[in-house]
Design a protein around this motif. Structure first.
Motif, PDB file in Angstrom:
ATOM      1  N   UNK A 116      -1.897   3.761   4.674  1.00 43.75           N
ATOM      2  CA  UNK A 116      -2.789   2.631   4.433  1.00 43.75           C
ATOM      3  C   UNK A 116      -2.149   1.314   4.857  1.00 43.75           C
ATOM      4  N   UNK A 117      -3.010   0.352   5.215  1.00 38.05           N
ATOM      5  CA  UNK A 117      -2.540  -0.984   5.567  1.00 38.05           C
ATOM      6  C   UNK A 117      -3.065  -1.996   4.557  1.00 38.05           C
ATOM      7  N   UNK A 118      -2.906  -3.281   4.869  1.00 36.49           N
ATOM      8  CA  UNK A 118      -3.273  -4.343   3.934  1.00 36.49           C
ATOM      9  C   UNK A 118      -4.742  -4.287   3.535  1.00 36.49           C
ATOM     10  N   UNK A 178       0.821  -1.222   0.000  1.00 36.77           N
ATOM     11  CA  UNK A 178       0.000   0.000   0.000  1.00 36.77           C
ATOM     12  C   UNK A 178       0.846   1.259   0.000  1.00 36.77           C
ATOM     13  N   UNK A 179       0.213   2.377  -0.368  1.00 31.62           N
ATOM     14  CA  UNK A 179       0.850   3.668  -0.267  1.00 31.62           C
ATOM     15  C   UNK A 179       0.730   4.234   1.135  1.00 31.62           C
ATOM     16  N   UNK A 197       1.468   0.815  -4.686  1.00 29.69           N
ATOM     17  CA  UNK A 197       0.669   2.017  -4.925  1.00 29.69           C
ATOM     18  C   UNK A 197       1.383   3.229  -4.340  1.00 29.69           C
ATOM     19  N   UNK A 198       1.421   4.331  -5.083  1.00 28.68           N
ATOM     20  CA  UNK A 198       1.961   5.599  -4.598  1.00 28.68           C
ATOM     21  C   UNK A 198       3.364   5.388  -4.027  1.00 28.68           C
ATOM     22  N   UNK A 199       3.596   5.752  -2.762  1.00 31.06           N
ATOM     23  CA  UNK A 199       4.906   5.547  -2.163  1.00 31.06           C
ATOM     24  C   UNK A 199       5.337   4.098  -2.133  1.00 31.06           C
ATOM     25  N   UNK A 200       4.372   3.189  -2.233  1.00 30.03           N
ATOM     26  CA  UNK A 200       4.707   1.766  -2.304  1.00 30.03           C
ATOM     27  C   UNK A 200       5.493   1.410  -3.549  1.00 30.03           C
ATOM     28  N   UNK A 201       5.418   2.261  -4.587  1.00 33.38           N
ATOM     29  CA  UNK A 201       6.208   2.013  -5.785  1.00 33.38           C
ATOM     30  C   UNK A 201       7.697   2.085  -5.503  1.00 33.38           C
ATOM     31  N   UNK A 202       8.100   3.052  -4.685  1.00 22.98           N
ATOM     32  CA  UNK A 202       9.505   3.155  -4.293  1.00 22.98           C
ATOM     33  C   UNK A 202       9.937   1.942  -3.488  1.00 22.98           C
TER      34      UNK A 202
END
Length: 234
Positions: free
Chosen positions: A11-13, A7-8, A73-78
């Motif tokens: 957010x959690x799972x 998640x970004x 997603x979002x920061x999760x991409x990094x």
């Protein structure tokens, strides 16, 4: 196929719950993650780092029996890009949902308002209008009710990458939401720093899903279908 969903911010799972049904129905093993410091509003997070989040994803890769697909997603991409750098031979595709790979030495977003080692979900006025497309009052209220402060270090730490060859060869899918694929390709052709690392990847496909920055809330069924199509190509 093992599909690890990252998640970004805030957010959690559970934020993936409306997206996963088509993936599960197709027989894939879907593993949405709650990253360190996001377990609850009261969880300790002031010392949680970007590397801690990357290591949590790497641990999930190592726990898999075979190759995996990473979705961020979002920061999760990094975060998934850092994990791809650590395990390039184990990841068959990285899927970036309104996000992209973060280059070595860059940070996700060190301009977000922070206090006491954490970044609360800001007021909606902080976001661009493009971020909030389709996120109506009901969805905004639901999002804010479930939001968990983000560890500040995750937002401000610099990305540290080491495999400058193999990570670039892992196929990528970019789910283009607030910025269309045409716009992203244009920025890549211009050499814009926002997409500099994305332009270095050797195998990139774009899928347009016009909506705001949180398609898992605004268009969950459509996002699930896009993810399934990308996974099935592998």
């Amino acid at each position: 196929m093992d599909i690890i969903l990252v998640p970004g911010f805030w957010l959690d799972a559970s934020s993936w719950s409306a997206v996963t049904p088509p993936l599960e129905e197709a027989g894939h093993r879907v593993r949405p993650l709650t990253l360190p410091g996001l377990e609850s509003a009261d969880a300790p997070r002031a010392e949680v780092t970007l590397r801690d989040h990357i290591d949590a994803v790497v641990a999930e890769i190592d726990a898999s029996d075979g190759p995996v697909v990473l979705v961020g997603h979002s920061g999760g991409g990094a975060i998934i890009y850092g994990a791809i750098d650590a395990r390039p031979g184990r990841v068959v595709r990285g899927i970036y949902v309104d996000s992209g790979p973060l280059a070595d030495g860059a940070c996700i977003n060190d301009e977000l308002p922070a206090a006491a080692g954490e970044v609360p979900l800001p007021d909606w006025s902080v976001f661009e209008e493009e971020d909030l497309v389709d996120l109506d009052d009901r969805l905004r209220a639901e999002f804010r009710a479930r939001a968990i402060p983000q560890p500040q270090h995750v937002a401000s730490d610099k990305q540290q990458l080491s495999d400058d060859v193999r990570r670039l060869q892992v196929p990528a899918t970019v789910v283009a939401c607030e910025f269309s694929s045409e716009m992203l390709r244009g920025l890549m052709e211009q050499g814009h720093p926002y997409v500099a690392e994305l332009a270095r990847l050797t195998d990139v496909e774009f899928v347009d899903l016009p909506t705001g920055h949180w398609p898992q809330f605004t268009k969950p069924a459509e996002l699930g279908a896009v993810l399934l199509a990308a996974v099935d190509r592998d």
